[in-house]
Structure formats: C-alpha cells, structure tokens
Design an enzyme around this catalytic site. Structure first.
Site, PDB file in Angstrom:
ATOM      1  N   GLY A  14      21.164 -37.441  14.604  1.00 27.11           N
ATOM      2  CA  GLY A  14      21.985 -38.844  14.334  1.00 27.11           C
ATOM      3  C   GLY A  14      22.464 -38.656  12.988  1.00 27.11           C
ATOM      4  O   GLY A  14      21.706 -38.409  11.981  1.00 27.11           O
ATOM      5  N   GLY A  16      24.129 -41.422  11.504  1.00 30.80           N
ATOM      6  CA  GLY A  16      24.202 -42.417  11.191  1.00 30.80           C
ATOM      7  C   GLY A  16      23.483 -42.675   9.761  1.00 30.80           C
ATOM      8  O   GLY A  16      23.219 -41.846   8.944  1.00 30.80           O
ATOM      9  N   GLY A  18      20.427 -43.894   8.793  1.00 31.57           N
ATOM     10  CA  GLY A  18      19.017 -43.012   8.759  1.00 31.57           C
ATOM     11  C   GLY A  18      19.251 -41.768   8.531  1.00 31.57           C
ATOM     12  O   GLY A  18      18.698 -40.757   7.543  1.00 31.57           O
ATOM     13  N   VAL A  82      22.691 -34.714  22.164  1.00 36.21           N
ATOM     14  CA  VAL A  82      21.291 -34.078  22.465  1.00 36.21           C
ATOM     15  C   VAL A  82      20.932 -34.784  23.879  1.00 36.21           C
ATOM     16  O   VAL A  82      20.732 -35.959  23.947  1.00 36.21           O
ATOM     17  CB  VAL A  82      20.037 -34.520  21.453  1.00 36.21           C
ATOM     18  CG1 VAL A  82      18.779 -33.829  22.039  1.00 36.21           C
ATOM     19  CG2 VAL A  82      20.608 -33.708  20.088  1.00 36.21           C
ATOM     20  N   GLU A 173      30.439 -63.118  11.837  1.00 38.42           N
ATOM     21  CA  GLU A 173      31.326 -62.501  10.835  1.00 38.42           C
ATOM     22  C   GLU A 173      32.609 -62.352  11.954  1.00 38.42           C
ATOM     23  O   GLU A 173      33.879 -62.320  11.617  1.00 38.42           O
ATOM     24  CB  GLU A 173      30.865 -61.070  10.712  1.00 38.42           C
ATOM     25  CG  GLU A 173      29.972 -61.382   9.280  1.00 38.42           C
ATOM     26  CD  GLU A 173      29.463 -59.991   8.720  1.00 38.42           C
ATOM     27  OE1 GLU A 173      29.431 -59.020   9.574  1.00 38.42           O
ATOM     28  OE2 GLU A 173      29.367 -60.171   7.568  1.00 38.42           O
ATOM     29  N   ASP A 303      17.203 -47.691  13.537  1.00 39.37           N
ATOM     30  CA  ASP A 303      16.970 -48.591  14.636  1.00 39.37           C
ATOM     31  C   ASP A 303      15.895 -48.132  15.891  1.00 39.37           C
ATOM     32  O   ASP A 303      15.605 -48.995  16.627  1.00 39.37           O
ATOM     33  CB  ASP A 303      18.311 -48.954  15.264  1.00 39.37           C
ATOM     34  CG  ASP A 303      19.133 -49.905  14.293  1.00 39.37           C
ATOM     35  OD1 ASP A 303      18.828 -50.307  13.585  1.00 39.37           O
ATOM     36  OD2 ASP A 303      20.315 -50.035  14.757  1.00 39.37           O
ATOM     37  N   ALA A 318      20.802 -51.537   8.229  1.00 39.62           N
ATOM     38  CA  ALA A 318      21.217 -50.187   7.391  1.00 39.62           C
ATOM     39  C   ALA A 318      20.160 -50.015   6.151  1.00 39.62           C
ATOM     40  O   ALA A 318      19.611 -48.631   6.354  1.00 39.62           O
ATOM     41  CB  ALA A 318      22.653 -50.262   7.084  1.00 39.62           C
TER      42      ALA A 318
HETATM   43  C1  LIG Z   1      28.823 -54.282  14.381  1.00 40.22           C
HETATM   44  C2  LIG Z   1      27.471 -54.163  13.691  1.00 40.22           C
HETATM   45  C3  LIG Z   1      27.470 -54.553  12.304  1.00 40.22           C
HETATM   46  C4  LIG Z   1      26.525 -54.449  11.643  1.00 40.22           C
HETATM   47  N1  LIG Z   1      26.562 -54.786  10.353  1.00 40.22           N
HETATM   48  C5  LIG Z   1      25.578 -54.682   9.471  1.00 40.22           C
HETATM   49  C6  LIG Z   1      25.310 -55.304   8.232  1.00 40.22           C
HETATM   50  O1  LIG Z   1      26.185 -55.948   7.738  1.00 40.22           O
HETATM   51  N2  LIG Z   1      24.221 -54.955   7.278  1.00 40.22           N
HETATM   52  C7  LIG Z   1      23.365 -54.166   7.795  1.00 40.22           C
HETATM   53  O2  LIG Z   1      22.380 -53.652   7.085  1.00 40.22           O
HETATM   54  N3  LIG Z   1      23.324 -53.363   8.860  1.00 40.22           N
HETATM   55  C8  LIG Z   1      24.327 -53.819   9.896  1.00 40.22           C
HETATM   56  N4  LIG Z   1      24.233 -53.345  11.085  1.00 40.22           N
HETATM   57  C9  LIG Z   1      23.073 -52.508  11.590  1.00 40.22           C
HETATM   58  C10 LIG Z   1      23.178 -51.030  11.131  1.00 40.22           C
HETATM   59  O3  LIG Z   1      24.578 -50.416  11.394  1.00 40.22           O
HETATM   60  C11 LIG Z   1      21.912 -50.223  11.828  1.00 40.22           C
HETATM   61  O4  LIG Z   1      20.707 -50.895  11.405  1.00 40.22           O
HETATM   62  C12 LIG Z   1      21.933 -48.915  11.357  1.00 40.22           C
HETATM   63  O5  LIG Z   1      23.236 -48.282  11.516  1.00 40.22           O
HETATM   64  C13 LIG Z   1      21.094 -48.310  11.847  1.00 40.22           C
HETATM   65  O6  LIG Z   1      20.953 -46.973  11.318  1.00 40.22           O
HETATM   66  P1  LIG Z   1      20.419 -45.602  12.294  1.00 40.22           P
HETATM   67  O7  LIG Z   1      20.331 -44.301  11.382  1.00 40.22           O
HETATM   68  O8  LIG Z   1      18.993 -46.017  12.874  1.00 40.22           O
HETATM   69  O9  LIG Z   1      21.539 -45.608  13.419  1.00 40.22           O
HETATM   70  P2  LIG Z   1      23.173 -45.435  13.535  1.00 40.22           P
HETATM   71  O10 LIG Z   1      23.586 -45.729  12.206  1.00 40.22           O
HETATM   72  O11 LIG Z   1      23.336 -46.231  14.732  1.00 40.22           O
HETATM   73  O12 LIG Z   1      23.431 -43.887  13.914  1.00 40.22           O
HETATM   74  C14 LIG Z   1      23.073 -43.334  15.014  1.00 40.22           C
HETATM   75  C15 LIG Z   1      23.645 -42.142  15.219  1.00 40.22           C
HETATM   76  O13 LIG Z   1      23.137 -41.319  16.323  1.00 40.22           O
HETATM   77  C16 LIG Z   1      24.048 -40.588  16.845  1.00 40.22           C
HETATM   78  N5  LIG Z   1      23.421 -40.295  18.248  1.00 40.22           N
HETATM   79  C17 LIG Z   1      22.780 -41.150  19.063  1.00 40.22           C
HETATM   80  N6  LIG Z   1      22.234 -40.500  20.222  1.00 40.22           N
HETATM   81  C18 LIG Z   1      22.636 -39.316  19.978  1.00 40.22           C
HETATM   82  C19 LIG Z   1      22.311 -38.168  20.980  1.00 40.22           C
HETATM   83  N7  LIG Z   1      21.493 -38.333  21.972  1.00 40.22           N
HETATM   84  N8  LIG Z   1      22.754 -37.191  20.480  1.00 40.22           N
HETATM   85  C20 LIG Z   1      23.706 -36.773  19.333  1.00 40.22           C
HETATM   86  N9  LIG Z   1      23.682 -37.843  18.311  1.00 40.22           N
HETATM   87  C21 LIG Z   1      23.243 -39.123  18.915  1.00 40.22           C
HETATM   88  C22 LIG Z   1      25.084 -41.739  17.032  1.00 40.22           C
HETATM   89  O14 LIG Z   1      26.709 -41.065  17.420  1.00 40.22           O
HETATM   90  C23 LIG Z   1      25.161 -42.318  15.508  1.00 40.22           C
HETATM   91  O15 LIG Z   1      25.961 -41.633  14.593  1.00 40.22           O
HETATM   92  C24 LIG Z   1      25.298 -53.424  11.947  1.00 40.22           C
HETATM   93  C25 LIG Z   1      25.533 -52.991  13.081  1.00 40.22           C
HETATM   94  C26 LIG Z   1      26.545 -53.211  14.161  1.00 40.22           C
HETATM   95  C27 LIG Z   1      26.662 -52.624  15.423  1.00 40.22           C
END
Ligand SMILES: Cc1cc2nc3c(=O)[nH]c(=O)nc-3n(C[C@H](O)[C@H](O)[C@H](O)COP(=O)(O)OP(=O)(O)OC[C@H]3O[C@@H](n4cnc5c(N)ncnc54)[C@H](O)[C@@H]3O)c2cc1C
Length: 417
Positions: A14, A16, A18, A82, A173, A303, A318
């Site tokens: 991932g 994203g 994190g 994955v 929003e 998340d 985030a």
């Molecule tokens: C529309 C929207 C608005 C938001 N606004 C805010 C905000 O204003 N402020 C805030 O703090 N948070 C906001 N968030 C929440 C924030 O985006 C998440 O809390 C944050 O992105 C979590 O980070 P993460 O690294 O856990 O996951 P993510 O950032 O979602 O990253 C997960 C990554 O894993 C990859 N992935 C998943 N499964 C697989 C797999 N099996 N194989 C390979 N790759 C995989 C995905 O492609 C992705 O790139 C918002 C979310 C959304 C959807």
C-alpha cells in the site's frame, strides 16, 4: 546496524498515506524495502471530492510513486495487487510472483461500508478512488444533459436531484461543492433547464453533521449548507437504494438517479482472507507497537488497523496513518538493531472540513475555528500537504480561477473505453 541487517527485507503493501511514510522512513535507514501497490500513484484523498465536483483533474491530486522514490537504490516499487499472504511462510503473491519478507507492513486502507443497506452497493456511487470521482463527475454531467431533453418535469427532476448519504466531512464537503457547481457553472451551461428543480439533499442518520467535530461547528455546517441551497435532513435512515430512488425508514422515498454513498468505510476484506484477526468492521486489532498479536513480524497501520488510545478508537484519517507508518518503520529499524519496539502514541494536531466558498470548520490545537479564517487555514494546509510543486501550482491556479470567476475548468464527460 551491520550489513547483514541492512539486507533485511521489509515489504510494505500500500502506497497510501501510511505505506508511503513508512517506506520513506525505512528507505532512509538503508534497509531493503519493497513497496507494492495496485496503482502506480499516491492519491491525496482529502481533495477527491473536488474531482467529483469538476473542480480538479485527478492527476492534480495524485503523484507517481516511482518519482517520489527516484534515486532511492534500496527501495523497489512493485506494481500489482497482493492476492495472498502466507503469514507462516512469510511470503506473499503479487500476480504470478512470490515475494518473501522478514518484516511486513500492511497499509491497505479501507473500502466503502454499505452497512448491508439493500441495493446500496449496486446503485449508489462511492467516493474512494480517483476512478470513483471521475465516474461520478461524468454521471452528474450526463444527468444534466439527459434532463434537458425531457419535456416533463416528473422525468427531469429525478435526474437533477442528488442524494448524498452521510453527513461526515466527505458528505458535507461534496454537498457544498456540488451545490456550487450546479448554482454556478451548470446554471450558465444549461439556461433552458429550470434549476429550481435541481436539489442537493444531504441525509444523515443522526441529528447533527460532522459528528467528529464539536457540536456548534456541526450546526454551523448545516446552517451554511442550507444557505447554499443544500437540503439537509437529519434522523434520515436509508433503507434501500434503487436505480431511480432512495428509500428511508420513515417510509418516504426520494426520486433520484444519484445516491452518493459517503456514510462509512470498513477494513479491506483481504485482511480477513489472509488469516488476520479482524473486528466487526474488518480492521485488524494490533498491539500498541502496531504489531499483530502472534505475528511480531507483521505490522498493520492506517485505516486497516484497529487501535484504541485513551479509551477511544483512533479515527480513519490521514494523519493517523502517517504517524503509524513512521512508527511501524521505526520499530522495524529498532528490531534490526535488536532494540525493543516502542509503543505508538497518536498526536492529534487537529481536523478540518470545508463547506464551500469562504466557509470551513477547523479544530487546531484545541481551538475551534469557523467561517473565513477556517477556510484560509484549510486552503493553506491542503496546498502545503499536496505532493509536488506542479500539483500545488495547478490546484492553486484552479482554485483562484474558480474563486474569481465562479467557473470550473474541468467539465469533461469521460466517454470511457
Ligand atoms: C473521499 C475521501 C476524503 C477524505 N478526506 C480526508 C481528510 O480530509 N482528512 C483526513 O485526514 N483523511 C481523509 N480521508 C481519509 C484518509 O484518506 C485515510 O484515512 C487514509 O488514506 C488512510 O491511509 P492508509 O495508508 O491506511 O490507506 P490509503 O491511503 O487508502 O492507501 C491504501 C493503498 O493500498 C493500496 N492497496 C490496497 N489493497 C492492495 C492490495 N491488495 N495490493 C496492492 N495494493 C493495495 C491502495 O491502492 C492504496 O494506494 C478521506 C478519505 C476519502 C475516501
């Protein structure tokens, strides 16, 4: 760390918030890092709703992962999904390739939670990825094109009635941005349409908006949205979503061709499939060191992770993912030097949400802001948080254009493949 420890391979799934910050910290340490994502770009999700509201292009809020790590010789990016993780053998599969690891960080993010509502997964529009946002934008614009061809008001109105389910930050929003799109640029693009027939309806099951903010900011948000022409409904529990209507527990139904689902998220189902313990909402409960109990080489962050601190569950945001990414990386670096892991502590620096032009809410360092000052803070923090100077410049230019001329640059209907 000696050279054998530097050869220790850490796989991060991932890219994203994190995963990206974990990989950055690990790459700086000299460990061998493999970063896997099904997409070749990182998405700045806080501005996704502006893509759906025809304000920004998706590439303005995304950044290529390879460019972020250019020149980082100890980090390898792998593009692919994955599909399987063997926790005992410490191996995972990406396509037909098997990759082994000493340490694993899972940062898969979340998926939309439809809470089992009848028809919601089939007929409502999620807003989780750039693809979702572009599809939703095209659909909204198409609805206006189709509506102007209908002579009967009863056929026209459902096409230009938009129900947004969920009064959290994303719902608020998007409702504000969609209302501004309709009352501004679309009103000028479709002079033959009577836009008093067009409604943006924000529905929330509880009796306030922006539940994670102090109540007075939620009330301010509802008041501002109403001034902008958004219909805000409380205590409205959606029971079914159909192609042309949304039904409520009260027995009422709204005729609408568009239900946008921003009511909740849950952990990725893959986590359970791979044999990890999960909570009811699909997240993995981890130790305070972010390790999975029984699997000390596996860290789950962002998340995907379920972490309680001071009696409350950390929100899916985030900054939580970023701080956990850095903390998990730090613990792996410490383990490579035979040092004990440290407990993770989230430092809440604040939250914010924008409502529309000159209006936002923010809580920073315990102080609540609303209106124009909060909006300026929101703009500055979001511009500063975007990755890449080009993206910052493009977003700033689009915002300035919109602010000065009440005009949106992007109104393409994606014709699809
Ligand atoms: C529309 C929207 C608005 C938001 N606004 C805010 C905000 O204003 N402020 C805030 O703090 N948070 C906001 N968030 C929440 C924030 O985006 C998440 O809390 C944050 O992105 C979590 O980070 P993460 O690294 O856990 O996951 P993510 O950032 O979602 O990253 C997960 C990554 O894993 C990859 N992935 C998943 N499964 C697989 C797999 N099996 N194989 C390979 N790759 C995989 C995905 O492609 C992705 O790139 C918002 C979310 C959304 C959807």
């Amino acid at each position: 760390m000696d050279s054998a420890e530097k050869g220790r391979r850490v796989v991060v799934v991932g890219a994203g918030f994190g995963g990206l910050f974990a990989a950055r910290r690990l790459a700086r340490s000299g460990l061998q890092v493999v970063l896997i994502d099904r997409r070749n770009f990182h998405t700045f999700t806080p501005l996704l709703y502006q893509v759906a509201a025809a304000e920004l292009e998706p590439e303005e809020i995304a950044y290529p992962v390879r460019t972020i790590f250019r020149g980082q010789k100890n980090l390898r990016m792998v593009l692919g999904e994955v599909r399987r993780v063997d926790l005992s053998a410490r191996q995972l599969e990406v396509g037909d390739v098997s990759i082994g690891y000493e340490d694993l960080i899972l940062a898969l993010g979340s998926t939309t939670n439809f809470f089992g509502v009848d028809g919601a997964s089939d007929h409502s529009w999620p807003l989780k990825t750039p693809g979702d946002a572009v599809r939703l934008r095209s659909h909204i614009l198409e609805c206006f094109e189709r509506a102007q061809l209908r002579s009967e008001s009863s056929a026209r109105a459902p096409l230009i009635t938009f129900v947004i389910v969920g009064g959290g930050p994303t719902g608020v929003e998007f409702a504000g941005a969609l209302s501004e799109l309709i009352r501004g640029p679309l009103a000028r693009d479709f002079p033959s349409l009577d836009l008093s027939e067009s409604k943006v309806i924000l529905v929330e099951v509880r009796n306030s908006l922006l539940g994670s903010f102090p109540q007075h900011l939620g009330m301010y948000g509802a008041r501002r949205l109403r001034q902008m022409g958004v219909e805000v409904r409380f205590d409205a529990k959606v029971t079914a979503v159909r192609p042309h209507s949304v039904a409520f527990a009260s027995g009422e139904a709204i005729e609408s061709a568009t239900a946008v689902w921003t009511a909740g998220v849950r952990g990725d189902p893959a986590l359970e499939r791979w044999g990890l313990p999960t909570t009811r909402d699909g997240r993995v409960p981890v130790d305070d060191t972010l390790q999975v109990p029984g699997y000390p080489h596996v860290y789950v962050i962002g998340d995907s992770a379920y972490v309680e601190q001071a009696g409350r569950v950390l929100p899916m945001l985030a900054p939580v993912a970023i701080q956990q990414g850095e903390a998990a990386a730090e613990n792996i670096i410490r383990a490579a030097s035979a040092k004990p892991a440290r407990a993770f502590r989230y430092r809440d620096k604040g939250t914010m949400a924008t409502i529309g032009r000159n209006a936002a809410v923010a809580v920073l360092a315990g102080h609540a802001f609303r209106g124009f000052p909060a909006w300026i803070i929101w703009l500055a923090i979001h511009i500063a948080s975007l990755i890449g100077f080009r993206n910052r410049l493009l977003v700033l230019t689009n915002w300035a254009w919109d602010y000065l001329f009440f005009e949106r640059g992007v109104r393409l209907i994606d014709p699809g493949p």
